[in-house]
Design a protein around this motif. Sequence first.
Motif, PDB file in Angstrom:
ATOM      1  N   GLY A  51       0.907  -1.150  -0.027  1.00 52.04           N
ATOM      2  CA  GLY A  51      -0.188   0.120  -0.035  1.00 52.04           C
ATOM      3  C   GLY A  51       0.881   1.180   0.112  1.00 52.04           C
ATOM      4  O   GLY A  51       0.564   2.203  -0.777  1.00 52.04           O
ATOM      5  N   LEU A  52       1.922   1.325   0.753  1.00 52.05           N
ATOM      6  CA  LEU A  52       2.899   2.471   0.840  1.00 52.05           C
ATOM      7  C   LEU A  52       3.577   2.557  -0.421  1.00 52.05           C
ATOM      8  O   LEU A  52       3.953   3.684  -0.743  1.00 52.05           O
ATOM      9  CB  LEU A  52       3.677   2.133   1.908  1.00 52.05           C
ATOM     10  CG  LEU A  52       3.102   2.557   3.200  1.00 52.05           C
ATOM     11  CD1 LEU A  52       4.317   2.212   4.473  1.00 52.05           C
ATOM     12  CD2 LEU A  52       2.938   4.055   3.397  1.00 52.05           C
ATOM     13  N   PHE A  53       3.926   1.438  -1.150  1.00 56.91           N
ATOM     14  CA  PHE A  53       4.484   1.577  -2.628  1.00 56.91           C
ATOM     15  C   PHE A  53       3.534   2.185  -3.548  1.00 56.91           C
ATOM     16  O   PHE A  53       4.049   2.950  -4.147  1.00 56.91           O
ATOM     17  CB  PHE A  53       4.625  -0.059  -2.869  1.00 56.91           C
ATOM     18  CG  PHE A  53       5.318   0.129  -4.151  1.00 56.91           C
ATOM     19  CD1 PHE A  53       6.516   0.452  -4.798  1.00 56.91           C
ATOM     20  CD2 PHE A  53       4.527  -0.205  -5.391  1.00 56.91           C
ATOM     21  CE1 PHE A  53       7.067   0.428  -5.912  1.00 56.91           C
ATOM     22  CE2 PHE A  53       4.895  -0.132  -6.603  1.00 56.91           C
ATOM     23  CZ  PHE A  53       6.121   0.071  -7.126  1.00 56.91           C
ATOM     24  N   LEU A  54       2.171   1.514  -3.513  1.00 54.38           N
ATOM     25  CA  LEU A  54       1.217   2.403  -4.520  1.00 54.38           C
ATOM     26  C   LEU A  54       1.175   3.784  -4.022  1.00 54.38           C
ATOM     27  O   LEU A  54       1.040   4.723  -5.154  1.00 54.38           O
ATOM     28  CB  LEU A  54      -0.132   1.679  -4.308  1.00 54.38           C
ATOM     29  CG  LEU A  54      -0.124   0.336  -4.937  1.00 54.38           C
ATOM     30  CD1 LEU A  54      -1.456  -0.146  -4.671  1.00 54.38           C
ATOM     31  CD2 LEU A  54       0.234   0.446  -6.705  1.00 54.38           C
ATOM     32  N   LEU A  55       1.033   4.043  -2.828  1.00 59.58           N
ATOM     33  CA  LEU A  55       0.934   5.512  -2.478  1.00 59.58           C
ATOM     34  C   LEU A  55       2.140   6.330  -2.787  1.00 59.58           C
ATOM     35  O   LEU A  55       1.900   7.611  -3.332  1.00 59.58           O
ATOM     36  CB  LEU A  55       0.623   5.512  -0.713  1.00 59.58           C
ATOM     37  CG  LEU A  55       0.647   7.182  -0.384  1.00 59.58           C
ATOM     38  CD1 LEU A  55      -0.657   7.644  -0.826  1.00 59.58           C
ATOM     39  CD2 LEU A  55       0.635   6.989   1.337  1.00 59.58           C
ATOM     40  N   THR A  56       3.306   5.884  -2.465  1.00 59.78           N
ATOM     41  CA  THR A  56       4.616   6.530  -3.069  1.00 59.78           C
ATOM     42  C   THR A  56       4.583   6.698  -4.586  1.00 59.78           C
ATOM     43  O   THR A  56       4.908   7.886  -5.196  1.00 59.78           O
ATOM     44  CB  THR A  56       5.855   6.155  -2.458  1.00 59.78           C
ATOM     45  OG1 THR A  56       5.831   4.642  -2.757  1.00 59.78           O
ATOM     46  CG2 THR A  56       5.744   6.243  -1.107  1.00 59.78           C
TER      47      THR A  56
ATOM     48  N   LYS B 221       6.438  19.096   0.073  1.00 57.31           N
ATOM     49  CA  LYS B 221       7.723  18.393  -0.208  1.00 57.31           C
ATOM     50  C   LYS B 221       7.958  17.829   1.068  1.00 57.31           C
ATOM     51  O   LYS B 221       8.505  16.497   0.898  1.00 57.31           O
ATOM     52  CB  LYS B 221       8.714  19.312  -0.569  1.00 57.31           C
ATOM     53  CG  LYS B 221      10.154  18.849  -1.030  1.00 57.31           C
ATOM     54  CD  LYS B 221      11.166  20.060  -1.259  1.00 57.31           C
ATOM     55  CE  LYS B 221      12.230  19.607  -2.164  1.00 57.31           C
ATOM     56  NZ  LYS B 221      13.054  20.870  -2.511  1.00 57.31           N
ATOM     57  N   ALA B 222       7.764  18.253   2.253  1.00 55.93           N
ATOM     58  CA  ALA B 222       8.188  17.609   3.556  1.00 55.93           C
ATOM     59  C   ALA B 222       7.480  16.419   3.647  1.00 55.93           C
ATOM     60  O   ALA B 222       7.686  15.487   4.170  1.00 55.93           O
ATOM     61  CB  ALA B 222       8.073  18.659   4.694  1.00 55.93           C
ATOM     62  N   VAL B 223       5.969  16.522   3.380  1.00 50.60           N
ATOM     63  CA  VAL B 223       5.112  15.385   3.634  1.00 50.60           C
ATOM     64  C   VAL B 223       5.499  14.260   2.703  1.00 50.60           C
ATOM     65  O   VAL B 223       5.451  13.029   3.115  1.00 50.60           O
ATOM     66  CB  VAL B 223       3.528  15.789   3.208  1.00 50.60           C
ATOM     67  CG1 VAL B 223       2.563  14.762   3.115  1.00 50.60           C
ATOM     68  CG2 VAL B 223       3.075  16.799   4.184  1.00 50.60           C
ATOM     69  N   LEU B 224       5.938  14.488   1.568  1.00 49.77           N
ATOM     70  CA  LEU B 224       6.322  13.439   0.401  1.00 49.77           C
ATOM     71  C   LEU B 224       7.418  12.764   1.041  1.00 49.77           C
ATOM     72  O   LEU B 224       7.749  11.521   0.718  1.00 49.77           O
ATOM     73  CB  LEU B 224       6.537  14.071  -0.846  1.00 49.77           C
ATOM     74  CG  LEU B 224       5.249  14.401  -1.563  1.00 49.77           C
ATOM     75  CD1 LEU B 224       5.476  15.160  -2.955  1.00 49.77           C
ATOM     76  CD2 LEU B 224       4.128  13.504  -1.873  1.00 49.77           C
ATOM     77  N   ARG B 225       8.315  13.570   1.400  1.00 50.16           N
ATOM     78  CA  ARG B 225       9.725  12.782   2.036  1.00 50.16           C
ATOM     79  C   ARG B 225       9.455  11.954   3.389  1.00 50.16           C
ATOM     80  O   ARG B 225       9.863  10.903   3.553  1.00 50.16           O
ATOM     81  CB  ARG B 225      10.816  13.960   2.264  1.00 50.16           C
ATOM     82  CG  ARG B 225      11.359  14.409   1.468  1.00 50.16           C
ATOM     83  CD  ARG B 225      12.458  15.354   1.522  1.00 50.16           C
ATOM     84  NE  ARG B 225      12.997  15.866   0.103  1.00 50.16           N
ATOM     85  CZ  ARG B 225      13.855  16.895  -0.026  1.00 50.16           C
ATOM     86  NH1 ARG B 225      14.275  17.491   1.136  1.00 50.16           N
ATOM     87  NH2 ARG B 225      14.229  17.074  -1.083  1.00 50.16           N
TER      88      ARG B 225
ATOM     89  N   VAL C 288       8.309   2.765 -11.226  1.00 43.68           N
ATOM     90  CA  VAL C 288       7.977   1.554 -10.706  1.00 43.68           C
ATOM     91  C   VAL C 288       9.071   1.038  -9.950  1.00 43.68           C
ATOM     92  O   VAL C 288       8.814   0.179  -8.704  1.00 43.68           O
ATOM     93  CB  VAL C 288       7.507   0.592 -11.799  1.00 43.68           C
ATOM     94  CG1 VAL C 288       7.228  -0.850 -11.471  1.00 43.68           C
ATOM     95  CG2 VAL C 288       6.253   1.107 -12.583  1.00 43.68           C
ATOM     96  N   VAL C 289      10.259   0.984 -10.250  1.00 46.00           N
ATOM     97  CA  VAL C 289      11.655   0.574  -9.584  1.00 46.00           C
ATOM     98  C   VAL C 289      11.617   1.044  -8.041  1.00 46.00           C
ATOM     99  O   VAL C 289      11.895   0.316  -7.097  1.00 46.00           O
ATOM    100  CB  VAL C 289      12.707   0.476 -10.597  1.00 46.00           C
ATOM    101  CG1 VAL C 289      13.854   0.233  -9.657  1.00 46.00           C
ATOM    102  CG2 VAL C 289      12.435  -0.241 -11.680  1.00 46.00           C
ATOM    103  N   SER C 290      11.833   2.291  -8.078  1.00 48.01           N
ATOM    104  CA  SER C 290      11.875   2.910  -6.659  1.00 48.01           C
ATOM    105  C   SER C 290      11.118   4.265  -6.566  1.00 48.01           C
ATOM    106  O   SER C 290      11.555   5.248  -6.485  1.00 48.01           O
ATOM    107  CB  SER C 290      13.245   3.413  -6.698  1.00 48.01           C
ATOM    108  OG  SER C 290      13.809   3.716  -5.528  1.00 48.01           O
ATOM    109  N   ALA C 291       9.878   3.695  -6.124  1.00 48.17           N
ATOM    110  CA  ALA C 291       8.741   4.848  -5.893  1.00 48.17           C
ATOM    111  C   ALA C 291       9.083   5.689  -4.658  1.00 48.17           C
ATOM    112  O   ALA C 291       9.063   6.854  -4.965  1.00 48.17           O
ATOM    113  CB  ALA C 291       7.366   3.909  -5.431  1.00 48.17           C
ATOM    114  N   PRO C 292       9.642   5.241  -3.828  1.00 45.89           N
ATOM    115  CA  PRO C 292      10.068   6.316  -2.724  1.00 45.89           C
ATOM    116  C   PRO C 292      11.045   7.182  -3.133  1.00 45.89           C
ATOM    117  O   PRO C 292      10.717   8.463  -2.537  1.00 45.89           O
ATOM    118  CB  PRO C 292      10.422   5.236  -1.440  1.00 45.89           C
ATOM    119  CG  PRO C 292      10.893   4.114  -1.870  1.00 45.89           C
ATOM    120  CD  PRO C 292       9.961   4.027  -3.280  1.00 45.89           C
TER     121      PRO C 292
END
Length: 143
Positions: free
Chosen positions: A18-23, A38-42, A109-113
Amino acid sequence: MNLTKSMRYRMLYILWAGLFLLTAVLGLIFPAAEGIGKAVLRIISILFFLPPWLILEKARKEGCRRQRNVVRMFCAASLILTTVMLCLNILSAKHSDALGNALHWILTVVSAPMVCSNFYVLPLFLWAALLMFSFGRMEKPRS
């Protein structure tokens, strides 16, 4: 009792997915966020690494090599594929925009975060830290 252990791992993997999809989605929707966004996304990108760390910690305490190897495989695959995609992205700078966009989608897809945080160093460091933690010492399973 084994079913409960399995379900706990299952819930951690579902949370991780779920966190992968969200990121991934947030990285595509807000590629250049500024200020508080930007801070929230990090922060969300850092939270992405909490479930695999919990899986590794649980596997270490229970002596479960299978779960540890699953997380290790994901970490290694993500680091290798991210490196390849970043190199391809750099090499494609003189080519068409379509190629650059396609490579960016694959990188998402490879590195969503990494794409979500738009700060490549921290997620790559956390992938590497998880990979190294997966090689750590395991406790003997309790009988």
